[in-house]
Design a protein around this motif. Structure first.
Motif, PDB file in Angstrom:
ATOM      1  N   UNK A 147       0.825  -1.193   0.000  1.00 24.98           N
ATOM      2  CA  UNK A 147       0.000   0.000   0.000  1.00 24.98           C
ATOM      3  C   UNK A 147       0.865   1.252   0.000  1.00 24.98           C
ATOM      4  N   UNK A 148       0.348   2.306  -0.626  1.00 24.61           N
ATOM      5  CA  UNK A 148       1.049   3.581  -0.651  1.00 24.61           C
ATOM      6  C   UNK A 148       0.554   4.425   0.526  1.00 24.61           C
ATOM      7  N   UNK A 149       1.212   4.283   1.665  1.00 20.96           N
ATOM      8  CA  UNK A 149       0.788   4.952   2.895  1.00 20.96           C
ATOM      9  C   UNK A 149       1.786   6.031   3.278  1.00 20.96           C
ATOM     10  N   UNK A 150       1.272   7.205   3.624  1.00 22.59           N
ATOM     11  CA  UNK A 150       2.121   8.252   4.177  1.00 22.59           C
ATOM     12  C   UNK A 150       2.215   8.023   5.686  1.00 22.59           C
ATOM     13  N   UNK A 151       3.425   8.039   6.206  1.00 20.69           N
ATOM     14  CA  UNK A 151       3.626   7.945   7.652  1.00 20.69           C
ATOM     15  C   UNK A 151       3.971   9.313   8.209  1.00 20.69           C
ATOM     16  N   UNK A 152       3.321   9.672   9.310  1.00 17.51           N
ATOM     17  CA  UNK A 152       3.545  10.957   9.959  1.00 17.51           C
ATOM     18  C   UNK A 152       3.829  10.736  11.442  1.00 17.51           C
ATOM     19  N   UNK A 185       9.535  -4.592  12.312  1.00 19.84           N
ATOM     20  CA  UNK A 185       9.116  -3.797  11.156  1.00 19.84           C
ATOM     21  C   UNK A 185       7.988  -4.493  10.408  1.00 19.84           C
ATOM     22  N   UNK A 186       8.151  -5.785  10.155  1.00 21.78           N
ATOM     23  CA  UNK A 186       7.133  -6.532   9.407  1.00 21.78           C
ATOM     24  C   UNK A 186       5.807  -6.544  10.152  1.00 21.78           C
ATOM     25  N   UNK A 187       5.850  -6.748  11.464  1.00 27.41           N
ATOM     26  CA  UNK A 187       4.620  -6.777  12.255  1.00 27.41           C
ATOM     27  C   UNK A 187       3.943  -5.407  12.266  1.00 27.41           C
ATOM     28  N   UNK A 188       4.737  -4.349  12.456  1.00 29.73           N
ATOM     29  CA  UNK A 188       4.172  -2.996  12.462  1.00 29.73           C
ATOM     30  C   UNK A 188       3.601  -2.643  11.093  1.00 29.73           C
ATOM     31  N   UNK A 189       4.312  -3.027  10.044  1.00 28.25           N
ATOM     32  CA  UNK A 189       3.812  -2.729   8.700  1.00 28.25           C
ATOM     33  C   UNK A 189       2.488  -3.432   8.443  1.00 28.25           C
ATOM     34  N   UNK A 190       2.385  -4.692   8.826  1.00 25.74           N
ATOM     35  CA  UNK A 190       1.131  -5.434   8.632  1.00 25.74           C
ATOM     36  C   UNK A 190      -0.030  -4.759   9.355  1.00 25.74           C
ATOM     37  N   UNK A 191       0.212  -4.342  10.595  1.00 24.80           N
ATOM     38  CA  UNK A 191      -0.873  -3.740  11.363  1.00 24.80           C
ATOM     39  C   UNK A 191      -1.213  -2.347  10.846  1.00 24.80           C
ATOM     40  N   UNK A 196      -0.904  -1.270   7.764  1.00 31.19           N
ATOM     41  CA  UNK A 196      -1.650  -1.437   6.516  1.00 31.19           C
ATOM     42  C   UNK A 196      -3.071  -1.926   6.781  1.00 31.19           C
ATOM     43  N   UNK A 197      -3.232  -2.796   7.772  1.00 36.12           N
ATOM     44  CA  UNK A 197      -4.563  -3.282   8.127  1.00 36.12           C
ATOM     45  C   UNK A 197      -5.437  -2.138   8.653  1.00 36.12           C
ATOM     46  N   UNK A 198      -4.868  -1.297   9.509  1.00 37.91           N
ATOM     47  CA  UNK A 198      -5.616  -0.155  10.034  1.00 37.91           C
ATOM     48  C   UNK A 198      -5.958   0.836   8.927  1.00 37.91           C
ATOM     49  N   UNK A 199      -5.016   1.051   8.010  1.00 36.83           N
ATOM     50  CA  UNK A 199      -5.260   1.974   6.898  1.00 36.83           C
ATOM     51  C   UNK A 199      -6.431   1.483   6.037  1.00 36.83           C
ATOM     52  N   UNK A 200      -6.481   0.180   5.789  1.00 34.84           N
ATOM     53  CA  UNK A 200      -7.604  -0.385   5.010  1.00 34.84           C
ATOM     54  C   UNK A 200      -8.908  -0.273   5.784  1.00 34.84           C
ATOM     55  N   UNK A 201      -8.851  -0.601   7.078  1.00 36.33           N
ATOM     56  CA  UNK A 201     -10.063  -0.613   7.899  1.00 36.33           C
ATOM     57  C   UNK A 201     -10.665   0.790   8.020  1.00 36.33           C
ATOM     58  N   UNK A 202      -9.801   1.797   8.159  1.00 33.52           N
ATOM     59  CA  UNK A 202     -10.269   3.172   8.326  1.00 33.52           C
ATOM     60  C   UNK A 202     -10.303   3.936   7.006  1.00 33.52           C
ATOM     61  N   UNK A 203      -9.912   3.278   5.928  1.00 27.65           N
ATOM     62  CA  UNK A 203      -9.936   3.870   4.586  1.00 27.65           C
ATOM     63  C   UNK A 203      -9.178   5.203   4.546  1.00 27.65           C
ATOM     64  N   UNK A 204      -7.949   5.150   4.997  1.00 25.07           N
ATOM     65  CA  UNK A 204      -7.087   6.322   4.983  1.00 25.07           C
ATOM     66  C   UNK A 204      -5.734   5.962   4.393  1.00 25.07           C
ATOM     67  N   UNK A 205      -5.081   6.944   3.785  1.00 24.77           N
ATOM     68  CA  UNK A 205      -3.748   6.704   3.228  1.00 24.77           C
ATOM     69  C   UNK A 205      -2.668   7.355   4.075  1.00 24.77           C
ATOM     70  N   UNK A 263      11.480   2.365   7.001  1.00 26.83           N
ATOM     71  CA  UNK A 263      11.641   1.402   5.904  1.00 26.83           C
ATOM     72  C   UNK A 263      10.307   1.095   5.225  1.00 26.83           C
ATOM     73  N   UNK A 264       9.213   1.357   5.935  1.00 23.99           N
ATOM     74  CA  UNK A 264       7.887   1.102   5.360  1.00 23.99           C
ATOM     75  C   UNK A 264       7.584   2.083   4.234  1.00 23.99           C
TER      76      UNK A 264
END
Length: 336
Positions: free
Chosen positions: A1-6, A293-299, A301-310, A333-334
């Motif tokens: 997913x193309x997610x912006x991290x802040x 990193x892998x665990x945080x990325x999975x969660x 991305x899951x939250x981003x999909x669930x809340x429909x946010x990028x 790294x994400x």
């Protein structure tokens, strides 16, 4: 997913450093996050806190913007009930003129401190306990965007400097109470899941979007989900480091107030808690995004999909500054 991290930075008083170092550690982290490619960097407002050391977000925003190059910088947020909307508009309009295209103005309803500090901030007047928050937010938007109705008594007030860049307006919330107001007034919305995960649901974003569309705003609505997150090389190490923040939240819920504990002190305290309180601690920990990193990325991305946010914003509180810096280096790294 193309997610912006802040980032949402509460300017924690790390036990690894003296208390007066806290704002300088925020500066260090902001510089690092600018280099690592994080999208926004917001600073919170707290008063008379043993844990968080920034009572003046507008001052820290000004400094952070001056020592970073690319990252958007803003307040997450200004506790609007304490202040004059005109003064807030003037501060952030000037910031936007000095740093065009990089300033966010996030506001919130919460006091950011005790009833006593609210009283002191309002002196010699009475603290309003957020009664006028909607009117203040409406007036602030009018000053920022020069959108006050021609009949408004403040219509002819000029927010200096005139015709400059304007900050992006955001409204912060944790349980949806401000979603409709934010959408109606044209504030983008940031949900603080790290504060109230049990009442932070995707339909809050939907409420905001509906109010936004009904109000007929031309620009698209933006949404950010802010989460508590601690990343480390392993899940075990991440849980150890996160213990400091988890215990702080647990202690506040049972009426305790003390400096941050080391991860080792947290482990020792946990072992001596009754089973019911261990369950409370575990429930708080489960609401955090903690792991490799892998665990945080999975969660994430899951939250981003669930809340429909990028865009996901992370709040990371650890005992040491080194652990916090390490967490953000790993998370970066994400987005690479």
């Amino acid at each position: 997913m193309n997610i912006k991290l802040s980032v949402v930075d509460q300017t924690p008083v790390h036990g690894s450093n003296s208390k007066k170092d806290a704002p300088f550690l925020s500066v260090e982290l902001a510089k690092l996050c600018d280099e690592l490619g994080f999208y926004r960097y917001w600073v919170a407002e707290h008063h008379d806190s043993v844990h968080f050391a920034n009572p003046c977000p507008e001052i820290l925003v000004a400094h952070l913007a001056s020592v970073t190059k690319r990252i958007r910088v803003g307040s997450g947020g200004v506790m609007l009930s304490h202040y004059s909307p005109l003064k807030v508009a003037e501060c952030f309009s000037l910031l936007s003129t000095l740093f065009p295209g990089r300033i966010d103005l996030g506001v919130g309803r919460a006091p950011g401190g005790s009833g006593l500090t609210s009283s002191a901030l309002a002196y010699p007047h009475q603290a309003d306990s957020g009664r006028y928050y909607v009117e203040q937010a409406q007036l602030l938007e009018g000053f920022i965007r020069d959108s006050l109705d021609d009949s408004h008594p403040y219509k002819n007030i000029h927010v200096l400097p005139e015709k400059g860049d304007v900050p992006e307006l955001w409204m912060l919330g944790s349980s949806g109470g401000s979603a409709g107001v934010a959408g109606q007034l044209g504030y983008h919305i940031a949900l603080a899941r790290f504060i109230d995960p049990d009442n932070c649901h995707p339909d809050i974003f939907s409420q905001h979007e509906k109010a936004w569309q009904l109000a007929g705003h031309e620009m698209p609505a933006k949404r950010v989900l802010a989460i508590a997150c601690v990343c480390a090389e392993t899940e075990q190490e991440a849980k150890l480091r996160a213990g400091t923040a988890v215990y702080r939240k647990f202690a506040s819920q049972i009426g305790q107030r003390e400096d941050f504990l080391t991860p080792e002190q947290v482990q020792d305290r946990y072992q001596r808690l009754p089973v019911s309180e261990q369950a409370m601690f575990d429930r708080i920990q489960a609401s955090y995004t903690i792991g490799s990193v892998a665990q945080c990325q999975d969660e994430i991305e899951s939250l981003a999909r669930h809340f429909k946010t990028d865009e996901i914003s992370t709040v990371t509180v650890t005992y040491s500054q080194a652990e916090r810096l390490d967490s953000y280096r790993l998370l970066s790294s994400i987005i690479r």
